[in-house]
Motif scaffolding. Structure first.
Motif, PDB file in Angstrom:
ATOM      1  N   ASP A 131      -0.361 118.574  -0.393  1.00  0.00           N
ATOM      2  CA  ASP A 131       1.444 117.679  -0.254  1.00  0.00           C
ATOM      3  C   ASP A 131       1.214 116.968  -1.288  1.00  0.00           C
ATOM      4  O   ASP A 131       1.013 116.179  -2.371  1.00  0.00           O
ATOM      5  CB  ASP A 131       1.166 116.945   0.188  1.00  0.00           C
ATOM      6  CG  ASP A 131       2.678 116.091   1.092  1.00  0.00           C
ATOM      7  OD1 ASP A 131       3.718 116.058   0.504  1.00  0.00           O
ATOM      8  OD2 ASP A 131       2.185 115.728   1.858  1.00  0.00           O
ATOM      9  N   ASN A 132       2.589 117.897  -3.048  1.00  0.00           N
ATOM     10  CA  ASN A 132       2.374 117.556  -3.656  1.00  0.00           C
ATOM     11  C   ASN A 132       4.249 116.998  -3.727  1.00  0.00           C
ATOM     12  O   ASN A 132       4.796 117.083  -4.811  1.00  0.00           O
ATOM     13  CB  ASN A 132       2.633 118.702  -4.689  1.00  0.00           C
ATOM     14  CG  ASN A 132       3.567 119.839  -4.323  1.00  0.00           C
ATOM     15  OD1 ASN A 132       4.294 119.855  -3.673  1.00  0.00           O
ATOM     16  ND2 ASN A 132       3.474 121.551  -5.171  1.00  0.00           N
ATOM     17  N   SER A 133       4.469 116.113  -2.532  1.00  0.00           N
ATOM     18  CA  SER A 133       6.449 115.396  -2.422  1.00  0.00           C
ATOM     19  C   SER A 133       5.499 114.715  -2.540  1.00  0.00           C
ATOM     20  O   SER A 133       6.325 113.370  -2.682  1.00  0.00           O
ATOM     21  CB  SER A 133       7.113 116.582  -1.468  1.00  0.00           C
ATOM     22  OG  SER A 133       6.322 115.446  -0.352  1.00  0.00           O
ATOM     23  N   GLY A 134       4.617 113.848  -2.635  1.00  0.00           N
ATOM     24  CA  GLY A 134       4.299 111.892  -2.341  1.00  0.00           C
ATOM     25  C   GLY A 134       4.915 111.414  -3.272  1.00  0.00           C
ATOM     26  O   GLY A 134       3.887 110.819  -4.334  1.00  0.00           O
ATOM     27  N   PHE A 135       5.778 111.493  -4.526  1.00  0.00           N
ATOM     28  CA  PHE A 135       5.723 110.813  -6.021  1.00  0.00           C
ATOM     29  C   PHE A 135       7.349 109.751  -5.621  1.00  0.00           C
ATOM     30  O   PHE A 135       8.515 110.973  -5.456  1.00  0.00           O
ATOM     31  CB  PHE A 135       5.646 111.586  -7.027  1.00  0.00           C
ATOM     32  CG  PHE A 135       4.008 111.932  -7.402  1.00  0.00           C
ATOM     33  CD1 PHE A 135       3.094 110.938  -7.344  1.00  0.00           C
ATOM     34  CD2 PHE A 135       4.061 112.847  -7.032  1.00  0.00           C
ATOM     35  CE1 PHE A 135       1.840 111.618  -7.417  1.00  0.00           C
ATOM     36  CE2 PHE A 135       2.796 113.828  -6.758  1.00  0.00           C
ATOM     37  CZ  PHE A 135       1.380 113.054  -7.024  1.00  0.00           C
ATOM     38  N   ASP A 136       7.332 108.657  -6.133  1.00  0.00           N
ATOM     39  CA  ASP A 136       8.356 108.655  -6.412  1.00  0.00           C
ATOM     40  C   ASP A 136       9.594 108.977  -7.407  1.00  0.00           C
ATOM     41  O   ASP A 136      11.283 109.224  -7.260  1.00  0.00           O
ATOM     42  CB  ASP A 136       8.944 106.578  -6.515  1.00  0.00           C
ATOM     43  CG  ASP A 136       7.811 106.586  -7.812  1.00  0.00           C
ATOM     44  OD1 ASP A 136       8.073 107.560  -8.434  1.00  0.00           O
ATOM     45  OD2 ASP A 136       8.099 105.284  -8.081  1.00  0.00           O
ATOM     46  N   ILE A 137       9.528 109.601  -8.393  1.00  0.00           N
ATOM     47  CA  ILE A 137       9.824 110.541  -9.158  1.00  0.00           C
ATOM     48  C   ILE A 137      10.436 111.467  -8.748  1.00  0.00           C
ATOM     49  O   ILE A 137      11.443 112.114  -8.799  1.00  0.00           O
ATOM     50  CB  ILE A 137       9.092 110.307 -10.052  1.00  0.00           C
ATOM     51  CG1 ILE A 137      10.495 111.078 -11.838  1.00  0.00           C
ATOM     52  CG2 ILE A 137       8.120 111.579 -10.521  1.00  0.00           C
ATOM     53  CD1 ILE A 137      10.262 110.705 -13.115  1.00  0.00           C
ATOM     54  N   MET A 138       9.637 112.135  -7.862  1.00  0.00           N
ATOM     55  CA  MET A 138       9.878 113.299  -7.484  1.00  0.00           C
ATOM     56  C   MET A 138      11.136 112.949  -6.176  1.00  0.00           C
ATOM     57  O   MET A 138      12.162 113.965  -5.881  1.00  0.00           O
ATOM     58  CB  MET A 138       8.672 114.428  -6.663  1.00  0.00           C
ATOM     59  CG  MET A 138       7.969 114.453  -7.293  1.00  0.00           C
ATOM     60  SD  MET A 138       6.329 115.706  -6.675  1.00  0.00           S
ATOM     61  CE  MET A 138       7.502 117.030  -6.356  1.00  0.00           C
ATOM     62  N   ALA A 139      11.395 112.027  -5.746  1.00  0.00           N
ATOM     63  CA  ALA A 139      12.287 111.887  -4.405  1.00  0.00           C
ATOM     64  C   ALA A 139      13.837 111.942  -5.406  1.00  0.00           C
ATOM     65  O   ALA A 139      15.055 112.249  -4.783  1.00  0.00           O
ATOM     66  CB  ALA A 139      11.780 110.349  -3.827  1.00  0.00           C
ATOM     67  N   TRP A 140      13.570 110.668  -6.622  1.00  0.00           N
ATOM     68  CA  TRP A 140      14.843 110.615  -7.298  1.00  0.00           C
ATOM     69  C   TRP A 140      15.319 111.992  -7.500  1.00  0.00           C
ATOM     70  O   TRP A 140      16.346 112.424  -7.947  1.00  0.00           O
ATOM     71  CB  TRP A 140      14.571 110.003  -8.329  1.00  0.00           C
ATOM     72  CG  TRP A 140      15.266 109.659  -9.294  1.00  0.00           C
ATOM     73  CD1 TRP A 140      16.156 109.172  -9.245  1.00  0.00           C
ATOM     74  CD2 TRP A 140      15.436 110.612 -10.396  1.00  0.00           C
ATOM     75  NE1 TRP A 140      17.537 109.545 -10.560  1.00  0.00           N
ATOM     76  CE2 TRP A 140      16.559 110.189 -11.078  1.00  0.00           C
ATOM     77  CE3 TRP A 140      14.371 111.386 -11.219  1.00  0.00           C
ATOM     78  CZ2 TRP A 140      17.127 110.805 -12.373  1.00  0.00           C
ATOM     79  CZ3 TRP A 140      14.967 112.001 -12.912  1.00  0.00           C
ATOM     80  CH2 TRP A 140      15.955 112.302 -12.720  1.00  0.00           C
TER      81      TRP A 140
END
Length: 554
Positions: free
Chosen positions: A376-385
């Protein structure tokens, strides 16, 4: 037809690529020397592959193949085959005599995209890391990857929020620095952040973000929010939050972004904090817009800017990196035909170009790790942005690409704003420029070129480790961070980027501290009481809490 093909190709210039390869094939057919060079390389590398198969091969420092599994057969042989193929592609696509220079760049770029896609690291059965993980986990990684793939497909088809939206929510876990919206017009909201110290520095900071993405790249999680950190250091911070344009905004221009954005924000800040100058900060294309606005102000004798800071922002687009590959007259026509349908450029079209610039890092490896390794490589705030983009109005985007990227009018003193041509050379306010070493959108050598244009006053250049975003979001305390910095003024002799880098002073840690100390050194010595939130007597009443309403527009 053009519109349909453009939508299905992700906005990339298909006919332009075909034209480039035809040019390459024609010139290659009349270049026997290059043909012989390719043939010799093919024979030599084929012999090397046979030798590697029989006797083994030396380890490579290519970061795609650094794992221990790549050093063993048969994977070591696959690595050598990939490296030999890469070299052949490089030799074959070197510029040919008589070939158009831009066509040569396109052929080189897209051929590299192809060989990158064919890397054994991108396929499950030829990647030892995947094979080992599957055996060790008894296939559970495949089940997780399948769940990720199905979930991502459903979200794409239904148009629902990405997975990161479940963990990172604007106003709850992102963009949480306390503040108020004190002004709103048809293009932007102005946020004034609440003080957290008893007294504050006299001059406020105005943050002008890029209009390509939401403003909160500088207000991510509380731990890495630059805006929160600046407030904690005693600065009064204002931030522009751009509207997400729709079809009704298709005729908005760059001049509208200057007047309704930077100029309006400066007027409101002047009403809230009269007789106070402003430290203005621009990020990426927001920095380009800020320099345009500053040049208009300088031409008119307006000295309200105490200083200017640019984060990964360009003013001279001569060598603006591989993004220029997507910008020529045919490509602009291609984009304009697509934009006419909706009145804007969609975020997915921009994303296709940005991902292509670093396909191994931004496309192939993330897909393999997510769908094959089940990570699961989606758990970063910068990726959410990064998944929360904004559209760009048709007219503004066309003008921006044609006048700045294609014609480079700003660097040549031909760009018209405020009714006349402007010059960066008129700006005398102190300038702090930040470039990042691994920036694929605004290469630091291109960012450095602003030195050639700003001839008055002092300038400080800071080169920090990281990419276009990760290099800027580099809060104090993050490990393995360093930067070099050095300044000059109008009396200093010119230095090339490479010479400057070799002579600049090295520093360990975050460049934020160096920059904040630079700001304080160019501020009034006295600190004052925090200003009121808004200016009701001037009509700037509090309209709501930060992060406002425009940031939620989809």
């Amino acid at each position: 037809m053009v519109t349909w093909v453009g939508r299905t190709s992700g906005g990339l210039p298909g006919p332009r690529i075909v034209q480039a390869y035809i040019d390459w094939l024609i010139n290659l057919s009349v270049a026997p020397g290059r043909q012989l060079e390719i043939l010799e390389a093919l024979i030599r590398r084929s012999a090397d592959l046979v030798k590697a198969a029989l006797l083994g091969s030396e380890p490579t420092d290519d970061r795609r193949f650094r794992g221990e599994g790549w050093q063993k057969r048969p994977y070591a042989w696959l690595v050598q085959a990939a490296l030999h193929r890469d070299e052949l592609a490089r030799i074959a696509t070197e510029p040919l005599p008589g070939m158009d220079a831009h066509n040569a760049e396109l052929v080189r770029f897209y051929t590299q995209q192809l060989v990158d896609a064919l890397s054994p690291a991108n396929f499950a059965l030829t990647n030892p890391e995947f094979v080992q993980a599957t055996i060790a986990q008894r296939g559970k990684n495949l089940l997780r990857g399948a769940r990720f793939a199905i979930g991502d497909a459903v979200r794409t088809i239904t148009g629902t929020d990405p997975e990161t939206a479940e963990q990172f929510k604007v106003g709850e876990t992102l963009a949480t620095t306390p503040g108020k919206v004190v002004y709103r017009n048809a293009l932007m909201e102005l946020i004034q952040y609440s003080p957290s110290t008893e007294d504050v520095h006299a001059e406020p900071i105005l943050y002008v973000p890029a209009w390509i993405m939401k403003y909160y790249i500088l207000d991510l999680s509380p731990s890495n929010s630059m805006i929160r950190w600046l407030v904690e250091q005693g600065h009064t911070v204002f931030a522009i939050s751009w509207k997400n344009p729709g079809k009704e905004d298709s005729d908005l221009s760059m001049e509208d972004y200057r007047t309704l954005g930077v100029a309006s924000a400066m007027e409101v800040i002047g009403d809230i904090m009269p007789e106070r100058k402003v430290h203005a900060v621009g990020y990426c294309v927001g920095g380009t817009l800020l320099m345009i606005a500053a040049a208009v102000m300088a031409r008119g004798g307006d000295n309200r800017l105490q200083s200017i800071t640019l984060f990964a922002a360009q003013t001279d687009f001569t060598d603006a990196g591989e993004l220029r590959l997507f910008i020529d007259e045919m490509t602009l026509y291609w984009l304009e035909q697509q934009m006419k349908r909706n009145g804007f450029l969609a975020t997915k079209q921009m994303g296709g170009a940005f991902a292509a610039l670093r396909a191994p890092d931004l496309l192939w490896q993330p897909m393999l790790r997510r769908y094959c390794l089940g990570e699961d490589n989606s758990g970063f705030d910068i990726m959410a942005w990064n998944a929360d983009g904004t559209r760009m109005p048709c007219r503004m985007h066309s003008d921006y690409l044609r006048q700045l990227y294609l014609k480079n009018e700003l660097a040549q003193g031909k760009y018209v704003a405020g009714g006349a041509a402007i010059s960066i050379g008129d700006i005398s306010a102190p300038l702090y420029i930040v470039g990042t070493t691994a920036d694929h959108i605004a290469p630091w050598e291109s960012v450095y070129k602003t030195r050639n244009l700003k001839k008055l006053g002092e300038t400080m250049f800071c080169l920090t480790k990281g990419g276009h975003n990760a290099g800027i979001v580099s809060e104090p305390g993050r490990p393995r961070r360093s930067f070099v910095a050095g300044g000059w003024d109008e009396t200093s002799a010119y230095q090339s980027p490479e010479v400057w880098q070799a002579s600049a002073e090295p520093h360990e840690g975050s460049w934020w501290i160096h920059w904040q100390e630079w700001l304080v050194g160019r501020s009034s010595p006295e600190r004052t009481s925090p200003p009121p939130m808004g200016a009701p007597d001037k009509g700037h009443v509090v309209l709501g809490d930060a992060p406002g309403t425009y940031v939620f527009q989809r």
